[in-house]
Design a protein around this motif. Structure first.
Motif, PDB file in Angstrom:
ATOM      1  N   UNK A  49     -16.716   9.777  86.926  1.00  0.00           N
ATOM      2  CA  UNK A  49     -16.288  10.500  87.849  1.00  0.00           C
ATOM      3  C   UNK A  49     -15.752  11.978  87.005  1.00  0.00           C
ATOM      4  N   UNK A  50     -15.516  12.873  87.836  1.00  0.00           N
ATOM      5  CA  UNK A  50     -14.997  14.359  87.233  1.00  0.00           C
ATOM      6  C   UNK A  50     -13.461  14.311  87.035  1.00  0.00           C
ATOM      7  N   UNK A  51     -13.336  14.971  86.032  1.00  0.00           N
ATOM      8  CA  UNK A  51     -11.986  15.140  85.455  1.00  0.00           C
ATOM      9  C   UNK A  51     -11.402  16.613  85.558  1.00  0.00           C
ATOM     10  N   UNK A  52     -10.780  16.916  86.098  1.00  0.00           N
ATOM     11  CA  UNK A  52     -10.232  18.503  86.219  1.00  0.00           C
ATOM     12  C   UNK A  52      -9.392  19.216  85.228  1.00  0.00           C
ATOM     13  N   UNK A  53      -9.830  20.200  84.536  1.00  0.00           N
ATOM     14  CA  UNK A  53      -8.811  20.523  83.460  1.00  0.00           C
ATOM     15  C   UNK A  53      -7.317  20.905  84.367  1.00  0.00           C
ATOM     16  N   UNK A  54      -7.061  20.949  85.522  1.00  0.00           N
ATOM     17  CA  UNK A  54      -5.879  21.318  86.038  1.00  0.00           C
ATOM     18  C   UNK A  54      -4.863  19.806  85.903  1.00  0.00           C
ATOM     19  N   UNK A  55      -5.471  18.963  85.514  1.00  0.00           N
ATOM     20  CA  UNK A  55      -4.812  17.575  85.321  1.00  0.00           C
ATOM     21  C   UNK A  55      -4.272  17.431  83.900  1.00  0.00           C
ATOM     22  N   UNK A  56      -4.472  18.474  83.014  1.00  0.00           N
ATOM     23  CA  UNK A  56      -4.023  18.394  81.570  1.00  0.00           C
ATOM     24  C   UNK A  56      -2.752  19.138  81.486  1.00  0.00           C
TER      25      UNK A  56
END
Length: 216
Positions: A81-88
């Motif tokens: 699944x996709x991992x958003x850079x906003x979660x970093x």
């Protein structure tokens, strides 16, 4: 599949778990007419304790692949699944995709009709076993003649891979805090939520933490 040593998946038990949990695979062959791909369900061979798989293709896919005459690549796709850079946690970041996948390669052995029937029976029983009223292969309304016709429309195979390349990319290169944030985002109901991938990440990171604690 591009390899990164920190993402390599080599644990034998984990590879067997991946195959068992994700039986719908992609079969790829390089033929005289170019690349050929098909999609079928496979099972771990319950008579072996290695990574041998059994399955079947429908006619004429056996001819398209040259099944038994050349190398076959089996792609097993696990949770992804996709991992958003906003979660970093700030800084320069880019989107990415977390996943678990394995490539099994080898020349398959073709099964004779009797063994193909046994594999077909196991395949049906494996999936129908979860149903409240399983429709097993040899049970009514099927009759022996219909089952034999089914078998004649397929070619069974057994593949003991001579090459295995597997990768588990689950944010191992991120801090524990970021991993927890990613798992929380995947577990929620926001866009790109993916509870199955979150559970896979939790399981993998808990195992890695336990292994690290055991060696410290």
């Amino acid at each position: 599949m591009r390899q990164n040593p920190s993402f390599a998946m080599t644990d034998f038990g984990e590879l067997r778990r991946l195959i068992a949990a994700h039986p719908w695979v992609t079969l790829v062959s390089h033929t005289e007419d170019g690349l050929v791909a098909s999609h079928y369900a496979v099972l771990l061979d319950d008579e072996r304790d290695d990574l041998t798989i059994v399955g079947h293709v429908g006619r004429p896919d056996d001819l398209l692949h040259g099944l038994g005459a050349r190398e076959l690549l089996v792609v097993v796709q696990g949770e992804h699944g996709y991992i958003s850079p906003g979660w970093y946690d700030g800084g320069t970041q880019v989107p990415t995709w977390n996943f678990v996948s394995a490539h099994l390669s080898g020349v398959p052995e073709l099964l004779d009709p009797d063994e193909n029937l046994r594999v077909l029976e196991k395949l049906v029983a494996h999936f129908e076993g979860r149903m409240p009223q399983p429709r097993l292969m040899w049970e009514a309304p099927n009759d022996p003649a219909s089952v034999q016709r089914l078998e004649k429309g397929t070619i069974g195979f057994r593949l003991t891979p001579t090459k295995v390349v597997a990768k588990r990319k689950l944010s191992q290169n991120k801090s524990a805090e970021v991993v927890e944030t990613i798992i929380a985002e995947l577990s929620g109901d926001a866009p790109w939520a993916n509870p199955a991938l979150a559970a896979e990440m939790r399981r993998a990171h808990d195992a890695m933490a336990a292994a690290k604690a055991g060696t410290s």
